[in-house]
Design a protein around this motif. Sequence first.
Motif, PDB file in Angstrom:
ATOM      1  N   ARG A  82       0.832  -1.205   0.000  1.00 28.16           N
ATOM      2  CA  ARG A  82       0.000   0.000   0.000  1.00 28.16           C
ATOM      3  C   ARG A  82       0.868   1.257   0.000  1.00 28.16           C
ATOM      4  NH1 ARG A  82      -3.452   1.548   5.334  1.00 28.16           N
ATOM      5  NH2 ARG A  82      -3.846   3.741   4.856  1.00 28.16           N
ATOM      6  N   VAL A 762      -5.912  -3.605   1.101  1.00 30.31           N
ATOM      7  CA  VAL A 762      -4.908  -4.202   0.224  1.00 30.31           C
ATOM      8  C   VAL A 762      -4.503  -5.549   0.818  1.00 30.31           C
ATOM      9  CG1 VAL A 762      -2.614  -3.979  -0.789  1.00 30.31           C
ATOM     10  CG2 VAL A 762      -4.062  -1.951  -0.522  1.00 30.31           C
ATOM     11  N   ILE A 895      -7.043  -5.350  -4.247  1.00 28.40           N
ATOM     12  CA  ILE A 895      -7.506  -4.087  -3.671  1.00 28.40           C
ATOM     13  C   ILE A 895      -9.027  -4.138  -3.616  1.00 28.40           C
ATOM     14  CG2 ILE A 895      -7.568  -1.580  -3.901  1.00 28.40           C
ATOM     15  CD1 ILE A 895      -4.976  -1.781  -5.516  1.00 28.40           C
TER      16      ILE A 895
END
Length: 939
Positions: A82, A762, A895
């Motif tokens: 991330r 994530v 995601i």
Amino acid sequence: MKIVYFKRIILYGIFLISCMAFAQNKSERELVLIDKDWRFSFGHLYDTEKDFGHATGYFSYLTKTGFGDGPAAKDFDDRAWRRLNLPHDWAVEQGFSESGSFSHGFKTSGKGFPDKSIGWYRKKINIPETDNGKIISLKFDGVFRNSKVFFNGYYLGTEESGYNGFEYDISAYVNYGGENTIVVRADASMEEGWFYEGAGIYRHVYLQKTNPIHVAANGTYVTAEIKNKKAEVRAEITIENKGNYKGSIEVIQTIFDVSDKQITSVSENIDAPKFYKTAHYTSVLEVDKPLLWDIDSPNLYRLVTQLKQDGKIIDHYETPFGIRTIKFDPENGFFLNGKSLKLKGTNNHQDHAGIGTALPDEMQYYRIKKLKEMGSNAYRCSHHPPTPELLKACDELGMLVIDETRLMGINDYHLNDLKRMMERDRNHPSIICWSVGNEEWNIEGNIVGERVTNVMQDFAKSTDSTRPVTVGISSGFKSGISSVVEIMGYNYLGNGDIDAHRNQFKNQPGMGTEEGSTFATRGIYFTDDVKHYQSAYDRKPRPSFYSIEEGWKFYAERPYLAGMFIWTGFDYRGEPTPYGWPSVTSYFGMMDVCGFPKDNVFYLKSWWGTQPVLHIMPHWNWSGMEGREIDVWVYSNCDEVELFLNKKSLGKKKMELNSHLEWKVNYTPGTLEAIGYQNGKKVLIETQKTTGKPENIKLSLDKENPSKGNVSVITVEVTDKNGLHVPTADDEITFSIKGGKILGVGNGDPASLEKDQFIDAVSLIQIKNFQEQKRTVVALPNELQNYPENDWKTAFKDRDYKNQAPSYIYRGEFDLKDNQSSDIVNFFYKKIGVETAVFINGKKVKPSAGDSQKYILDSNILKQGINTIYIAATPLQKIKDWDVMNTDPGIIQVITPDEPWKRKLFNGYAQIIIQKEETADEIVLSASAKGLRAGSLKR
């Protein structure tokens, strides 16, 4: 102390060079803020595979220099991690669980959640070849907690405490003229405090560049003595030499006022310190008719220290400071600049609604302004060193501070932490006292406590002789620490006889370091133990404790007590006394976690402030309670107050000093009106009206919002058709934003389990059962063939790199357990071949345009559950026998978009914190809810 340098370069991809008032050269100090564009991922507390294999190598980072492995390795592939900016608190992003920590607000982070207790951060920076020869350092204001820092794979060190700033010299490890990698591993599995502490790099990070000869870290100490309308300023500096220069250097010390006008300057030639040694030097400067620093006029000066070598400036170091006097008197309390001043203080932790401990700088000013508006003039850092920006805000806004170290003790761990705090902070004029401990029950009343306190007090005096030392004490005020501490810190009237202690130790000044500890929920006027709501009326929280009014009266009536510090100014996460789950924040604050005032704020404004005050409680929306007797309280500093219900007088009453007024009123819808009189004349009118139903969403910029910066605090409320605020509204409001981003949302509800932040999740999914088959041709396939099942074997096992096949086909699996059509799925390939072809569930996929080793996987080719990946590749060749070949094909990144930002109103209010994009001309926040007229705000 965080020095505000005259030359400051901010790195946001490019260097932005500040304007400078006089000539500089490349040898001078540069401070580069590197908060932007970090990569982040969770590791694991004990599962090394989930911790990316860190510290599992034959040579670990503690065995041989430069052997950082896993994410600590310079070339670790973090593309799937991330991306975020600092400051960052990963704990506030998590949900809630009854199995979470009571003291930390039941967040699903910490020791009970090993998959959310380790956080990895990585950042790449370029350092030019022209910096070779400088001293390059990484400076961290604070990482919670137990941080390990690596640079280009080299281990730099560990800082156990989450509250200490620290610095590492990286000069020897820099790849000058190229890319460099910073890595931080934070372990938040252990708590340092019994309150919410957050997790991760929640304070600023800097890259610092200096000449080998420079002012040492926190290397200035400015004191002033006022004589005959003049101030004699002593500027002590510590100079460090990390080079081989052995000649003389010139030290120039200059004082500027707030308008940048030069006041005075001195210079002298001295011998440079020897290699890796330090030298101390003191200048004495005189300021004529100094502008004193005080709470109403926080005048600041600026000491500029320059070092010259062969006529060229090689360092430039700035120290803001103030000129003022302080005194704690055992008979007459506290004096600032020779004038008696009662300390009207609050204790506070460092978290805020929606953002946890990761406060932007603007929020420090916001919170201090809120306290100042309440009439407070003092702030106790409970119970640890604060972030430097908090003290900067206190200096600039005029707030007195008790600065507190984390733990009492006499060994290096304890004394070194105390020294670092004091050396960092001692130039702040706002600080009036050092606290070396708080409620250390095991030693408060015995000889061990005396010994420890004596050592810490004397040690503190060796670092700063200008301020006294205190300890917050709660167990009796009879012996041990209480008998030797310089300034007695009384924690709660109910814990001992303060007058008796004072009569025994008449030469010992004292103050209430914690008082109150009362329970109140904003906007609630009938305690509801089922919902975990406490009435906002100021009453004793328990028999042995005292209300806010009782506490203030006690301290106000005793001149020998310097003042009191209420527990607390703001609610905070954790310690949800008198309840437990599902309450997640405290009830002690004069304001809630958002900074919305509870009614006690208006009592304090009446007697702590200087402006006329008139406030009625409660609100007047009590549908279904017609005819029921309601307690009506009025907070005011007027001489008299008359109360009316629907124009009918309910009587006029005289206000006693430091008190409030009460009426019993049978509820009837309409208007409560209070009129305040001063010297027989009407001076204030205040009303509480019964409102209609909610109809409109109203967004407004909080009046205590900072005047500059990109962060704004927005108050969210609903109004009826007449524009009146509806104090009972609980509508759920959904938000959208253009030109910026939302940092967090809150509403002050101590039992709310709503999200603080809405962030796309994530997930990193490993490729399992990775196998291979040899191929007899070099050309890669465009379509998959039928490969004999019996020919598959574990990939790379016993690979003969001197006798490889022309190409290989690899097969693996990845599990998308909860795959949603809205998920974004990417494959970040790690090179296992020269030429590569990738197939997902039999379909060939192409690399993305921006990254030839990233594959964006269309949802049409993915399955719920097990998916198959094939990789055809021509093999990499070993150049040297000892080369370590990559055998990891890569990682699957998923995601999952979060819901839109939203929050329920609590008793009529919510708060949203937003940040404008640097390139945006304006920011537009929109809010909507079912059955309400939408609202918007431009900034």
